[in-house]
Motif scaffolding. Structure first.
Motif, short mmCIF file in Angstrom:
data_model
loop_
_atom_site.label_atom_id
_atom_site.label_comp_id
_atom_site.label_asym_id
_atom_site.label_seq_id
_atom_site.Cartn_x
_atom_site.Cartn_y
_atom_site.Cartn_z
N GLU A 129 0.76 -1.41 -0.01
CA GLU A 129 -0.24 0.05 -0.10
C GLU A 129 0.94 1.23 -0.05
N VAL A 131 1.12 4.97 1.24
CA VAL A 131 0.60 5.63 2.37
C VAL A 131 1.10 7.21 2.21
N ASP A 135 -0.94 12.33 5.65
CA ASP A 135 -2.01 11.60 6.74
C ASP A 135 -1.99 10.15 6.45
N SER A 136 -1.35 9.45 7.32
CA SER A 136 -1.35 7.95 7.09
C SER A 136 -2.75 7.36 6.88
N ARG A 137 -3.98 7.75 7.18
CA ARG A 137 -4.98 7.21 6.97
C ARG A 137 -5.24 7.19 5.39
N VAL A 138 -4.73 8.10 4.65
CA VAL A 138 -4.86 8.05 3.16
C VAL A 138 -4.14 7.09 2.53
N ARG A 139 -4.67 6.22 2.01
CA ARG A 139 -3.68 4.87 1.17
C ARG A 139 -4.39 4.55 0.04
N VAL A 195 -11.31 11.02 0.39
CA VAL A 195 -10.04 11.35 1.10
C VAL A 195 -10.18 12.88 1.50
N LEU A 198 -12.23 13.27 4.54
CA LEU A 198 -11.71 12.78 5.47
C LEU A 198 -10.50 13.87 6.06
N THR A 199 -9.88 14.38 5.28
CA THR A 199 -8.78 15.41 5.57
C THR A 199 -9.22 16.81 5.39
#
Length: 211
Positions: A129, A131, A135-139, A195, A198-199
């Protein structure tokens, strides 16, 4: 586009840019033993299929975990790290020095007397993946991170590039968004909308993406 170079604290210098073209970068990276993708505005133009604006530099995305291979491929070049990030200062990247995790931007020129020609952007990966360094949530799967133009040049998928452009939208970023939007499929639009929600909730692009 200039940056201040701190030469071991003894003086400051500035260097101009003369970016390579995507085709020249592809020639430069022929045989590279690491994945790479044209990024920035050039990536959007490759997705659109035509050039439509000027560029002050050329970005190439590579993975942080491949830094040793990247350094070997650019052996003999004059490489500088943007460190500390965001300050406009550059320091030399000696061969063998491991990039600090905070550094994701390396300026490259063939010799100190020549202009900068390539900007390497180092991003993160976790297994298979990609990353986001922001922001490590965005993958997304590495297999979907890039595409290949009809010319054979790999480039960063436009929805990922637009995510990076969305944080501080300049006139050229808005133009890139408008030009590439018709070329995004439903999945790409949904990923980018997700995303951004989210961000950057409330981002101006969200309304257009959801139509």
């Amino acid at each position: 586009m200039d940056a201040v170079i701190d030469t071991n604290g003894t003086g400051l210098a500035r260097g101009p840019w003369a970016p390579l073209s995507p085709h020249e970068v592809a020639e430069l990276l022929t045989g590279a033993d690491f994945p790479w993708w044209i990024a920035g505005g050039y990536a959007i133009e490759l997705a659109v299929g035509e050039a439509y604006r000027e560029h002050s530099d050329l970005d190439v995305l590579v993975l942080h975990r491949d830094q040793a291979r990247v350094s070997r491929h650019f052996d003999g070049w004059d490489l500088y790290l943007a460190d500390p990030p965001g300050t406009g200062r550059l320091r030399a990247w000696p061969r063998g020095e491991r990039l600090p995790s905070r550094v994701h931007d390396v300026w490259c020129r063939r010799a100190p007397s020549e202009p900068w020609s390539v900007q390497l952007m180092f991003d993160e990966a976790d297994g298979d993946e990609w990353v986001s360094r922001r922001d490590s949530r965005v993958r997304c799967p590495l297999a979907q991170l890039g595409r290949v133009a009809s010319t054979g040049i790999p480039y960063l998928s436009p929805e990922v590039q637009l995510f990076y452009k969305a944080k501080n939208v300049r006139e050229k970023d808005q133009l890139d968004f408008e030009r590439v939007l018709p070329h995004l499929d439903a999945g790409q639009r949904a990923w980018l909308a997700g995303v951004l929600e989210l961000t950057l909730p409330g981002h101006a692009w969200l309304g257009t993406l959801k139509r």
